[in-house]
Write a protein that holds these residues in place. Structure first.
Motif, PDB file in Angstrom:
ATOM      1  N   VAL A  47     -29.933 -40.882-101.382  1.00  0.00           N
ATOM      2  CA  VAL A  47     -31.126 -41.740-101.261  1.00  0.00           C
ATOM      3  C   VAL A  47     -31.021 -42.608-100.020  1.00  0.00           C
ATOM      4  O   VAL A  47     -31.988 -42.783 -99.271  1.00  0.00           O
ATOM      5  N   ARG A  48     -29.844 -43.142 -99.774  1.00  0.00           N
ATOM      6  CA  ARG A  48     -29.665 -43.990 -98.583  1.00  0.00           C
ATOM      7  C   ARG A  48     -29.861 -43.180 -97.299  1.00  0.00           C
ATOM      8  O   ARG A  48     -30.449 -43.662 -96.338  1.00  0.00           O
ATOM      9  N   GLN A  49     -29.393 -41.945 -97.297  1.00  0.00           N
ATOM     10  CA  GLN A  49     -29.459 -41.126 -96.077  1.00  0.00           C
ATOM     11  C   GLN A  49     -30.849 -40.581 -95.816  1.00  0.00           C
ATOM     12  O   GLN A  49     -31.312 -40.568 -94.670  1.00  0.00           O
ATOM     13  N   SER A  51     -33.968 -41.406 -97.502  1.00  0.00           N
ATOM     14  CA  SER A  51     -35.142 -42.236 -97.782  1.00  0.00           C
ATOM     15  C   SER A  51     -36.248 -41.449 -98.492  1.00  0.00           C
ATOM     16  O   SER A  51     -37.351 -41.290 -97.962  1.00  0.00           O
ATOM     17  N   THR A  55     -37.277 -40.164-106.487  1.00  0.00           N
ATOM     18  CA  THR A  55     -35.925 -39.811-106.912  1.00  0.00           C
ATOM     19  C   THR A  55     -35.936 -39.567-108.416  1.00  0.00           C
ATOM     20  O   THR A  55     -36.391 -40.420-109.181  1.00  0.00           O
ATOM     21  N   SER A  77     -33.642 -49.596-101.702  1.00  0.00           N
ATOM     22  CA  SER A  77     -34.702 -48.600-101.538  1.00  0.00           C
ATOM     23  C   SER A  77     -35.872 -48.866-102.473  1.00  0.00           C
ATOM     24  O   SER A  77     -35.708 -49.350-103.600  1.00  0.00           O
ATOM     25  N   SER A  78     -37.067 -48.530-102.003  1.00  0.00           N
ATOM     26  CA  SER A  78     -38.274 -48.625-102.820  1.00  0.00           C
ATOM     27  C   SER A  78     -38.746 -47.250-103.287  1.00  0.00           C
ATOM     28  O   SER A  78     -39.915 -47.061-103.612  1.00  0.00           O
ATOM     29  N   THR A  79     -37.851 -46.271-103.293  1.00  0.00           N
ATOM     30  CA  THR A  79     -38.212 -44.952-103.804  1.00  0.00           C
ATOM     31  C   THR A  79     -38.695 -45.057-105.244  1.00  0.00           C
ATOM     32  O   THR A  79     -38.229 -45.892-106.020  1.00  0.00           O
ATOM     33  N   VAL A 134     -38.727 -52.120 -97.650  1.00  0.00           N
ATOM     34  CA  VAL A 134     -37.902 -51.302 -96.781  1.00  0.00           C
ATOM     35  C   VAL A 134     -37.411 -52.163 -95.625  1.00  0.00           C
ATOM     36  O   VAL A 134     -38.153 -52.956 -95.058  1.00  0.00           O
ATOM     37  N   PRO A 147     -39.492 -44.443 -91.588  1.00  0.00           N
ATOM     38  CA  PRO A 147     -39.676 -44.686 -93.010  1.00  0.00           C
ATOM     39  C   PRO A 147     -40.943 -44.029 -93.518  1.00  0.00           C
ATOM     40  O   PRO A 147     -41.905 -43.842 -92.789  1.00  0.00           O
ATOM     41  N   TRP A 149     -42.743 -45.425 -95.849  1.00  0.00           N
ATOM     42  CA  TRP A 149     -43.695 -46.504 -96.070  1.00  0.00           C
ATOM     43  C   TRP A 149     -43.824 -47.311 -94.790  1.00  0.00           C
ATOM     44  O   TRP A 149     -42.831 -47.775 -94.231  1.00  0.00           O
TER      45      TRP A 149
END
Length: 297
Positions: A47-49, A51, A55, A77-79, A134, A147, A149
């Motif tokens: 997730v960090r890599q 974006s 998820t 993260s705002s996933t 973000v 990004p 967003w």
């Protein structure tokens, strides 16, 4: 890519290879590129890599469980996080939602339902109350991926204007006429009020007796729905659909887990409002049906 040309990428964190393959198929059919991980640590790193927009996260994972993984992901993260689990107890749903999940789906799940729920989430505002924004790419070192967003112009404009030196007008220049106040400048424009609770849906602000509340997106959506409905009862199914962005649509599944999620969010909302269930000031339960605003004081 979606209709706006943005990249649609999903991270799948699931240790069961059969379910992981099913999720890859479902999300690929929905137009997502997918990246998979079979444990919590690798999933958080993915997730960090990458974006991702979405998820999916299993609860029972080797290493760290899904609840801990969700907390770590939500810290940066705002996933959209969809938790998938065979557990269907209310306490598990509560833990998942409090860890930062947007939705909680029990296994076995219907692929079409999961896809519909994800598409409904994507139609909702992403950065709403209580969730991390973000990070500003300018504040980080090294190359940063574009990004998903984008910041609003309202957020960007002050930073831009601060870099442009102000130019004073000539001394003999005529002064600009004072702005004329319009009806939309009224401080009460867009506000709904009930027993000291005030909500502005456009600004996404809620306050009690003049004190602003820190609500999650789901909590705000619930209180806004009830304020908009006044004393009309809203069923748990109605509110579940509202949280998924499908107000009054009956073609989507609403199961017991959806209704329990509403109960969990409602309990958290009442706690933040300081409401007494036995003698409610703001929200009352209509047993066997749903919720509505309490009578006016």
């Amino acid at each position: 890519m979606d209709d706006t040309g943005e990249r649609r990428l999903a991270v799948i964190i699931e240790d069961d290879p059969d379910i992981r393959g099913l999720l890859e198929t479902v999300l690929s059919q929905a137009g997502f590129e997918t990246v998979s991980a079979d444990n919590g640590i690798d999933g958080v790193a993915a997730v960090r890599q990458f974006s991702p927009v979405v998820t999916t996260l299993d609860v029972s994972l080797p290493g760290i469980d899904g609840f801990e993984a969700a907390k770590r992901i939500r810290a940066f993260s705002s996933t959209y996080i969809v938790m998938l689990t065979a557990r269907d107890e209310e306490i598990d749903a509560l833990q998942g939602l409090e860890a930062g999940a947007d939705d909680y789906v029990t296994k076995p799940f219907r692929p079409r339902e999961l896809r519909a729920r994800i598409e409904a989430m994507l139609r909702r505002p992403r950065l709403a109350g209580g969730e991390p924004a973000v990070a500003d790419p300018a504040a980080t070192s090294g190359p940063v991926a574009a990004p998903v967003w984008s910041a609003t112009m309202d957020a960007v404009a002050p930073a831009v204007s601060a870099r442009v030196p102000a130019v004073a007008p000539p001394a003999d220049a005529p002064s600009a006429p004072a702005p004329v106040a319009s009806s939309s400048d009224s401080p009460d424009e867009g506000w709904l009020e009930h027993n000291g609770l005030r909500v502005n849906a456009e600004m996404r602000i809620a306050e009690v007796d003049g004190v602003e509340l820190e609500l999650t997106r789901s909590e705000f959506d619930l209180v806004a729905a009830l304020m908009d409905s006044r004393r009309r009862v809203r069923s748990k199914a109605d509110l579940a659909l509202r949280l998924r962005g499908e107000d009054y649509v009956t073609t989507y599944y609403v199961n017991d887990a959806d209704k329990r999620a509403v109960e969990v969010h409602m309990a958290n909302l009442r706690r933040k409002l300081g409401d007494n269930i036995a003698a409610p000031r703001f929200i009352e339960t209509v047993r066997g049906v749903g919720y509505r605003l309490a009578a006016l004081n």
